[in-house]
Design an enzyme around this catalytic site. Structure first.
Site, PDB file in Angstrom:
ATOM      1  N   ARG A 105       0.761  -1.104   0.100  1.00  0.00           N
ATOM      2  CA  ARG A 105       0.182  -0.183   0.124  1.00  0.00           C
ATOM      3  C   ARG A 105       0.877   1.312  -0.111  1.00  0.00           C
ATOM      4  O   ARG A 105       1.770   1.403   0.945  1.00  0.00           O
ATOM      5  CB  ARG A 105      -1.035   0.025   1.099  1.00  0.00           C
ATOM      6  CG  ARG A 105      -1.620   1.311   1.461  1.00  0.00           C
ATOM      7  CD  ARG A 105      -2.633   1.329   2.432  1.00  0.00           C
ATOM      8  NE  ARG A 105      -4.017   0.481   2.055  1.00  0.00           N
ATOM      9  CZ  ARG A 105      -5.027   0.791   2.462  1.00  0.00           C
ATOM     10  NH1 ARG A 105      -5.379   1.481   3.584  1.00  0.00           N
ATOM     11  NH2 ARG A 105      -6.146   0.129   1.960  1.00  0.00           N
ATOM     12  N   HIS A 132      -7.337   0.707  -6.462  1.00  0.00           N
ATOM     13  CA  HIS A 132      -7.376  -0.040  -5.140  1.00  0.00           C
ATOM     14  C   HIS A 132      -8.209  -1.375  -5.800  1.00  0.00           C
ATOM     15  O   HIS A 132      -9.402  -1.626  -5.508  1.00  0.00           O
ATOM     16  CB  HIS A 132      -8.442   0.546  -4.275  1.00  0.00           C
ATOM     17  CG  HIS A 132      -8.499   0.128  -2.971  1.00  0.00           C
ATOM     18  ND1 HIS A 132      -7.571  -1.170  -2.535  1.00  0.00           N
ATOM     19  CD2 HIS A 132      -8.974   0.390  -1.841  1.00  0.00           C
ATOM     20  CE1 HIS A 132      -7.889  -1.409  -1.313  1.00  0.00           C
ATOM     21  NE2 HIS A 132      -8.569  -0.532  -0.627  1.00  0.00           N
ATOM     22  N   GLN A 135     -10.082  -4.063  -3.408  1.00  0.00           N
ATOM     23  CA  GLN A 135     -11.428  -3.676  -3.164  1.00  0.00           C
ATOM     24  C   GLN A 135     -12.533  -3.818  -4.089  1.00  0.00           C
ATOM     25  O   GLN A 135     -13.690  -4.290  -3.634  1.00  0.00           O
ATOM     26  CB  GLN A 135     -11.241  -1.967  -2.856  1.00  0.00           C
ATOM     27  CG  GLN A 135     -12.674  -1.326  -2.304  1.00  0.00           C
ATOM     28  CD  GLN A 135     -13.031  -1.907  -0.905  1.00  0.00           C
ATOM     29  OE1 GLN A 135     -12.141  -1.744   0.037  1.00  0.00           O
ATOM     30  NE2 GLN A 135     -14.209  -2.676  -0.530  1.00  0.00           N
ATOM     31  N   ASP A 221     -17.115   7.082  -1.597  1.00  0.00           N
ATOM     32  CA  ASP A 221     -16.130   6.908  -0.561  1.00  0.00           C
ATOM     33  C   ASP A 221     -15.516   8.199  -0.079  1.00  0.00           C
ATOM     34  O   ASP A 221     -16.433   9.268  -0.444  1.00  0.00           O
ATOM     35  CB  ASP A 221     -14.843   6.445  -1.693  1.00  0.00           C
ATOM     36  CG  ASP A 221     -13.556   6.068  -0.937  1.00  0.00           C
ATOM     37  OD1 ASP A 221     -13.584   6.003   0.262  1.00  0.00           O
ATOM     38  OD2 ASP A 221     -12.620   6.019  -1.581  1.00  0.00           O
ATOM     39  N   CYS A 261     -16.277   1.420   0.539  1.00  0.00           N
ATOM     40  CA  CYS A 261     -15.109   0.607   0.969  1.00  0.00           C
ATOM     41  C   CYS A 261     -14.733   0.591   2.412  1.00  0.00           C
ATOM     42  O   CYS A 261     -14.031  -0.151   2.831  1.00  0.00           O
ATOM     43  CB  CYS A 261     -13.992   0.996   0.046  1.00  0.00           C
ATOM     44  SG  CYS A 261     -13.265   2.680   0.260  1.00  0.00           S
ATOM     45  N   ARG A 289     -13.332  -8.882   1.594  1.00  0.00           N
ATOM     46  CA  ARG A 289     -11.911  -8.696   1.351  1.00  0.00           C
ATOM     47  C   ARG A 289     -11.249  -9.786   1.593  1.00  0.00           C
ATOM     48  O   ARG A 289     -10.197 -10.263   0.821  1.00  0.00           O
ATOM     49  CB  ARG A 289     -11.651  -7.464   2.087  1.00  0.00           C
ATOM     50  CG  ARG A 289     -12.088  -6.091   1.660  1.00  0.00           C
ATOM     51  CD  ARG A 289     -11.705  -5.672   0.379  1.00  0.00           C
ATOM     52  NE  ARG A 289     -10.020  -5.360   0.528  1.00  0.00           N
ATOM     53  CZ  ARG A 289      -9.572  -4.461   0.921  1.00  0.00           C
ATOM     54  NH1 ARG A 289      -9.952  -3.470   1.379  1.00  0.00           N
ATOM     55  NH2 ARG A 289      -8.055  -4.330   0.862  1.00  0.00           N
TER      56      ARG A 289
HETATM   57  N1  NVA Z   1      -9.829   6.419  -1.341  1.00  0.00           N
HETATM   58  C1  NVA Z   1      -9.640   6.150   0.158  1.00  0.00           C
HETATM   59  C2  NVA Z   1      -9.709   4.863   0.297  1.00  0.00           C
HETATM   60  C3  NVA Z   1      -9.556   3.974   1.566  1.00  0.00           C
HETATM   61  C4  NVA Z   1      -9.647   2.659   1.772  1.00  0.00           C
HETATM   62  C5  NVA Z   1      -8.193   6.593   0.232  1.00  0.00           C
HETATM   63  O1  NVA Z   1      -7.229   6.375  -0.635  1.00  0.00           O
HETATM   64  O2  NVA Z   1      -7.851   7.152   1.451  1.00  0.00           O
HETATM   65  N1   CP Z   2     -11.151  -0.370   2.442  1.00  0.00           N
HETATM   66  C1   CP Z   2      -9.978  -0.412   2.868  1.00  0.00           C
HETATM   67  O1   CP Z   2      -8.965  -0.586   2.267  1.00  0.00           O
HETATM   68  O2   CP Z   2      -9.868  -0.158   4.075  1.00  0.00           O
HETATM   69  P1   CP Z   2      -8.482  -0.118   5.006  1.00  0.00           P
HETATM   70  O3   CP Z   2      -8.007   1.409   4.385  1.00  0.00           O
HETATM   71  O4   CP Z   2      -8.890  -0.111   6.458  1.00  0.00           O
HETATM   72  O5   CP Z   2      -7.624  -1.083   4.716  1.00  0.00           O
END
Ligand code: NVA
Ligand code: CP
Length: 307
Positions: A105, A132, A135, A221, A261, A289
């Site tokens: 990540r 993502h 997801q 989101d 998500c 997930r």
């Molecule tokens: N769009 C959000 C998703 C978090 C799971 C982010 O990138 O922070």
């Molecule tokens: N939806 C998702 O990826 O959640 P986290 O940021 O908690 O991993």
């Protein structure tokens, strides 16, 4: 010996491979629910590298790898040499000699691509600024569980055209559904950044009510994704009219699903009565997930199996 395959974008797997992963997800989920041991990845090691926070992604990958018989190691930027300027390429060479599969990540997609190009083992995108894919794997599986095939359906995306939105748009091209997107002015989809082949599968709407009309699934989101915190105040103002509320859900199909998500901000991108209401499948979505990623790791490491 299976050739090294990465999952950096959802389109890295072909349609038939994604369908296979869903088929395996069903089997793996049923075994998990029945407390049946399923250890195809015994003695395999997953390394998880987090440059951003996470609850679901860490938990689902770590628990998932243990449930498949393997083990998982958590690394973050703060406590490793990654935060002290070790080149991504060097890190990839070393980490991939000591493990069997890696999940990352991070910020720019280019970082994970550089890592993958120097990795001996499969690399999975656990979220970047652009995409993502894990997801959307879970989201589409969840849709299919509740409503059957997603092909030909309409997904409404209300809010920021972020990593999750981009991945929905890519998935629409693969699975043959439509995405109706409504963002505030200045936050529109960038088709090239989203990695799209064309505009055949998505339409943009200035008014979110027009985007959700007749939709099979309404999803949104956070207004401010990780890495964009400096824009938070401005975004709170710009997105104020893009909250998914009960009126929007009434405009969608009577049996429309709501997904998010997570983590969610009730009162910002979604009203509490929607996320906690009858259309919402967010807890199934989060749980899936785990199951979809177990199937994904099994596929990347073992290919198609017959058991
Ligand atoms: N769009 C959000 C998703 C978090 C799971 C982010 O990138 O922070
Ligand atoms: N939806 C998702 O990826 O959640 P986290 O940021 O908690 O991993």
């Amino acid at each position: 010996m299976v050739a090294t395959r990465h999952f950096l974008q959802i389109k890295d797997l072909a349609r038939d491979e994604l369908d296979y992963v869903f088929e395996r997800t069903r089997i793996i989920k049923a075994r998990f629910k029945a407390y049946q041991r399923h250890w195809p990845l015994q003695d395999r090691t997953l390394v998880m590298i987090f440059e951003k926070a996470s609850t679901r992604t860490r938990l689902s990958f770590e628990a998932g790898m243990h449930q498949l018989g393997g083990s998982a190691i958590y690394l973050n930027t703060r406590d490793s040499q990654l935060g002290r300027g070790e080149p991504v390429e060097d890190a990839a060479e070393v980490i991939s000699r000591m493990s069997d599969i890696v999940m990352i990540r991070t910020y720019e997609q280019a970082i994970i691509e550089r890592f993958a190009s120097h990795s001996r083992v499969p690399v999975i995108n656990g979220l970047t600024n652009e995409y993502h894919p894990c997801q959307i794997l879970a989201d589409i599986f969840t849709f299919i569980e509740h409503r059957g095939a997603i092909q030909g359906r309409t997904v409404a995306w209300v809010g920021d055209s972020n990593n999750v939105c981009n991945t929905w748009l890519q998935a629409a091209e693969i699975f043959g559904f439509r995405v109706h997107v409504s963002t505030p002015p200045g936050y529109e989809v960038e088709p090239e950044r989203a990695g799209l082949h064309g505009r055949e599968h998505f339409s943009e709407f200035a008014d979110p009510m027009d985007a959700v009309r007749g939709a099979d699934l309404v999803t949104t989101d956070v207004w401010t994704s990780m890495g964009f915190e400096a824009e938070n105040e401005e975004r709170l103002r710009d997105f104020a009219d893009w909250q998914v509320d009960a009126e929007m859900m009434r405009a969608a199909k009577a049996d429309a699903l709501f997904m998010h998500c997570l983590p969610a901000h009730r009162g910002e991108e979604v009203a509490a009565e929607v996320i906690d209401g009858p259309h919402s499948v967010v807890w199934d979505e989060a749980e899936n997930r785990l199951h979809t990623q177990k199937a994904l790791m099994e596929f990347l490491l073992l290919g198609r199996v017959n058991d």
